[in-house]
Scaffold this motif. Structure first.
Motif, mmCIF file in Angstrom:
data_model
loop_
_atom_site.group_PDB
_atom_site.id
_atom_site.type_symbol
_atom_site.label_atom_id
_atom_site.label_comp_id
_atom_site.label_asym_id
_atom_site.label_seq_id
_atom_site.Cartn_x
_atom_site.Cartn_y
_atom_site.Cartn_z
ATOM 1 N N ILE A 1 27.318 54.621 31.375
ATOM 2 C CA ILE A 1 25.970 54.053 31.460
ATOM 3 C C ILE A 1 25.426 53.686 30.084
ATOM 4 C CG2 ILE A 1 23.563 54.649 31.943
ATOM 5 C CD1 ILE A 1 24.276 55.598 34.527
ATOM 6 N N ALA A 2 25.642 54.552 29.093
ATOM 7 C CA ALA A 2 25.086 54.299 27.764
ATOM 8 C C ALA A 2 25.615 52.985 27.198
ATOM 9 C CB ALA A 2 25.439 55.451 26.838
ATOM 10 N N HIS A 3 26.912 52.718 27.442
ATOM 11 C CA HIS A 3 27.493 51.479 26.937
ATOM 12 C C HIS A 3 26.967 50.267 27.695
ATOM 13 C CE1 HIS A 3 31.193 53.419 24.821
ATOM 14 N NE2 HIS A 3 30.037 53.826 24.347
ATOM 15 N N ARG A 4 26.802 50.432 29.012
ATOM 16 C CA ARG A 4 26.278 49.306 29.800
ATOM 17 C C ARG A 4 24.912 48.891 29.290
ATOM 18 N NH1 ARG A 4 27.689 50.451 36.113
ATOM 19 N NH2 ARG A 4 29.478 51.757 35.696
ATOM 20 N N GLN A 5 24.118 49.918 28.945
ATOM 21 C CA GLN A 5 22.785 49.626 28.472
ATOM 22 C C GLN A 5 22.846 48.826 27.169
ATOM 23 O OE1 GLN A 5 20.613 53.147 27.439
ATOM 24 N NE2 GLN A 5 18.985 52.368 28.751
ATOM 25 N N LEU A 6 23.748 49.222 26.276
ATOM 26 C CA LEU A 6 23.877 48.494 25.018
ATOM 27 C C LEU A 6 24.373 47.071 25.276
ATOM 28 C CD1 LEU A 6 25.299 51.346 22.781
ATOM 29 C CD2 LEU A 6 22.984 50.427 22.802
#
Lengths: 325, 508
Positions: B136-141
């Motif tokens: 999720i953290a990467h998707r947000q970035l």
């Protein structure tokens, strides 16, 4: 409730137009005929709506009608089975077809559209192969069994009697309405249609419910197929029941079922089924080319669902404005 | 100090009504480049509505929005991320704006540019990675990179840190600071006042659809913001949460023999998991037990296997090992587990919790109806009484059983899901992130209800990424790491440092 009034309005409007411009619409014979056909298609539409409530679809209804219907004279006449064996056997076979669909959909996680599309081809093919593609009929016999569809009950009118098919229709409709509104399993079926995952997380046996819905749909189609063949006496395996699934689905949608699942009204579905049959009759009585039938039904369905959506938006907007200071 | 920064977007008297109900009214606001603007408020205060208005997703019912420079893009990064999971990272970044050569996709240019934009958010991954495979953290970035590549001068983030772990939050805050330094206006909503206090140049506080304060840096601190958000001092709500667990032995600094006292107070082992192996962590077996009346917190980083463990115990997903209730093994499957009295409040309430288009009543009575039916017939008067009492008990706002759940705020939707289980008084209550996206007031009320269920004899096991919540609610803490239990901490040992040590793979 308001949706039901809308579809009732369409039904009455078509009736009024047909009786003004068509000569024979308001005759006892025609109305009796319409009641019979509406009841038969109503049974199929009720079955379709049970599956649509779960957010699924059953495209095999017409082929199940054909296979179940054709099997009746085939077993009675060619194989000389007793009517007491044929009726339960055909109903059980139909239920098994539904079970087959349900298990493929819930266990193998195949898509309902795909499973029942294959069913559409499969059962039609079996019916044609089984009978050697020959027309099947009762050959003037078995009138006592055919009375299930052919009996008429006088209601004190000279030209109009109530056809026997109304009895199973009313029984099934009442049972389904009580099931959906008053029972735990009915509530759970609606919940499953709304959000299958949330239903599962709440401990609802969603797989069994969905399977049950396909069993009910095929069972209704099998019963409908039997009553259809009792009514018409003989049929061709190659075209008997063609497109009946579309009439059933169209009736359910016209009657307020959302294809997204979770919404259904038994009364609406019955009105939807009746509307389609009145339309078909009206096309003939008004002297329109019968080749236009599908086009007219398609257009009416499109107008109906568009109007429904527009009215819904209008009401939302009005509510918004009414509440404004 | 912010006066010399250019105003990119200004709102005057902005408001929006939904179905006649005012969600937001009279907002005056300037958004300036090179500034981080935080929007805070309880759930239902109008934050999401304000973001939607600012980003142009919905049109205002009243007031006006002025854009200073028409070419300045505005991008909204949703709380629920909106990436096409089947496309790769580059495909998502340039979705609808793909570089083309003679009508065909120019993949080389696309991947090269994507790599450049990913670097601006500090993400060094292969642009050909499918988005569905990213955490999720990467998707947000990726979403932020996508917004920047589309020339967004105003970047709006809706609760960007709600699913991130502490190091990921740090990285995001650094990126926000970096964007600010480059003249971008960053607007974000957060329930975490720590982040707001650290990074925001200005804070807009909303309450009940109106602005209760716009404060510049130096003018706000935690207590000021809390007071403006809640409209009262927070102390009463906090006290309530504490009094619900009115048990002197639960005091933070209890003595070292607390574990012994713990088992003495909760004699029966209600839930026992024997060597449970979940699908995602096949080499780890988890064993744990929870006593009647005990609230156990499950801490750990995102991906440590907490959700899989809870869903396995609840029977939602298949697992190895045994789950026992009051000493007896319970059959597999959610139907059997639920019937036995094991209930789960899932993490993703929109997908797995609520029936959004049904009224509160149907949602609340869903698991109750079959336990109180007469041969399958729903007990309608009983259902009405039940729903009424549950709605009153969880303090649902508005307290209207006929209200469609979709129209409720996140906190009230969560209360509806919790209410479904309160209705059946489960023997075991499992909660996955019980207060994600829930405002401070509702959070305390949900905690109080969880404690009440435990006091009535339920064994409670909850997973939370918020250490504060774990420390506040739990009697005992289990820390998960890489699919296994890395350690157990009694109340007196559980500190944020101790939990993080275990969660990040430190020795027990």
């Amino acid at each position: 409730m308001k949706k039901n009034l809308g579809i009732l309005g369409i039904l009455l409007a078509v009736c009024v137009v047909a009786s003004i411009f068509g000569d024979n619409f308001l005759t006892g014979y025609n109305l009796q005929n319409l009641t019979q056909r509406s009841a038969l298609f109503g049974i199929l539409a009720l079955g379709a709506s049970v599956v649509i409530v779960t957010g699924g679809i059953d495209l095999s209804i017409g082929s199940v009608v054909c296979l179940a219907g054709i099997s009746v004279p085939w077993l009675l006449v060619e194989h000389e089975w007793s009517p007491w064996a044929v009726v339960p056997a055909v109903l059980a076979g139909s239920a098994l077809i539904g079970l087959f669909h349900g298990l493929l959909i819930t266990r193998l996680r195949l898509q309902p559209f795909l499973v029942t599309l294959c069913g559409l081809l499969l059962y039609r093919g079996i019916a044609r192969w089984m009978t050697g593609d020959q027309s099947q009929g009762f050959q003037g016999e078995f009138d006592s069994v055919r009375a299930l569809a052919l009996a008429r009950f006088p209601v004190g009118l000279e030209a109009y009697s109530v056809p026997a098919t109304v009895i199973p229709l009313v029984l099934l409709a009442a049972a389904l309405a009580v099931f959906l509104r008053r029972t735990v399993w009915g509530r759970w079926l609606l919940a499953t249609g709304r959000n299958e995952s949330a239903a599962r997380y709440s401990g609802i046996p969603t797989d069994r419910l969905v399977t049950g819905a396909y069993v009910a749909c095929s069972l209704f189609a099998g019963l409908g197929g039997m009553l259809f063949i009792f009514d018409i006496g003989s049929a061709q395996p190659s075209d008997f029941g063609n497109f009946y699934e579309l009439y059933a689905i169209a009736a359910a949608v016209l009657g307020g079922c959302s294809l997204r699942g979770g919404e259904a009204s038994v009364v609406g579905v019955l009105l939807g089924a009746a509307t389609l049959q009145v339309l078909r009759t009206a096309i003939i009585l008004l002297g329109l080319s019968s080749q236009l039938e599908f086009a007219v039904i398609g257009a009416v369905l499109l107008v109906g669902v568009s109007a429904d959506e527009l009215v819904r938006r209008l009401r939302e907007r009005r509510a918004e404005r009414a509440a404004a200071p | 100090m912010s006066v010399d920064r250019p105003v990119l977007l200004s709102a005057r008297g902005l408001g929006r009504r939904y179905a006649g109900v005012s969600a937001l009214r009279g907002v005056d606001l300037d958004i300036r480049g090179g500034e981080v603007l935080a929007i805070v408020g309880e759930n239902g205060a109008g934050k999401s509505t304000l973001l939607r208005l600012l980003s142009g997703v919905v049109a205002p019912s009243e007031g006006s929005l002025q854009v200073a420079d028409a070419s300045a893009g505005i991008a909204l990064v949703h709380q629920e991320l909106n990436l096409a999971e089947n496309l790769d990272v580059a495909g998502n970044i340039f979705l609808g704006r793909e570089p083309r050569t003679a009508g065909f996709l120019n993949l080389r240019a696309m991947h090269g540019d994507a790599r450049r934009w990913l670097a601006t958010v500090g993400l060094y991954i292969d642009p050909a990675t499918p988005c569905g495979a990213l955490p999720i953290a990467h998707r947000q970035l990726v979403e932020i990179a996508k917004a920047l590549s589309a020339n967004a001068r105003i970047l709006i983030l809706d609760e960007p840190t709600s699913s991130l772990t502490a190091p990921e939050v740090e990285r995001l805050l650094a990126i926000m600071a970096d964007l600010r330094a480059r003249g971008t206006a960053v607007v974000f909503v957060s329930h975490h006042l720590d982040e707001v206090l650290r990074i925001a140049d200005r804070v807009v506080v909303l309450r009940d659809g109106a602005v209760t304060g716009t404060l510049a840096r130096g003018d706000f601190d935690r207590s000021t913001l809390e007071r403006l958000m809640v409209g009262r001092d927070l102390a009463p709500a906090a006290r309530r949460a504490a009094s619900a667990s009115a048990d002197p032995a639960r005091a933070r600094n209890s003595t070292a023999d607390a574990p012994a006292a713990d088992s003495a107070r909760h004699p029966t082992i209600r839930l026992r998991a024997d060597a449970v192996v979940t699908r995602h962590h096949r080499r780890r077996a988890v064993s744990l037990q929870v006593r009647a009346g005990e609230v156990v917190g499950l801490a750990g980083l995102v991906g440590s296997g907490r959700t899989e463990l809870l869903e396995s115990i609840a029977g939602i997903v298949p697992h190895g090992g045994r789950v026992c209730l009051d000493g007896g093994a319970v059959a597999a499957g959610a139907v059997a587990r639920t019937r036995a009295g094991i209930a789960l409040v899932p993490e993703d309430r929109a997908r797995n919790g609520i029936l959004a288009d049904e009224p509160v009543s149907t949602n609340v009575s869903l698991a109750w109806i079959d336990r109180h039916s007469h041969r399958g017939r729903i007990d309608a008067p009983g259902e009405r009484t039940l729903v009424r009492s549950v709605v009153d008990r969880v303090l649902l706002r508005p307290a209207d059983p006929a209200r469609t759940v979709r129209t409720l705020s996140g906190g009230n939707q969560q209360k509806t899901v919790l209410g479904r289980w309160i209705a059946v008084q489960p023997a075991v209550l499992l909660l996955d992130e019980p207060t994600r996206g829930v405002d401070v007031g509702a959070r305390a009320e949900i905690h109080a209800e969880v404690r009440r269920l435990a006091d009535a004899g339920a064994a409670v096991l909850f997973a939370s990424s918020e250490l504060e919540e774990v420390l506040m609610l739990a009697d005992r803490v289990l820390v998960m790491h890489d699919g296994g239990i890395a350690g157990e901490l009694a109340l007196h040992e559980a500190t944020e440092e101790a939990i993080m040590h275990l969660a990040t793979g430190g020795a027990a």
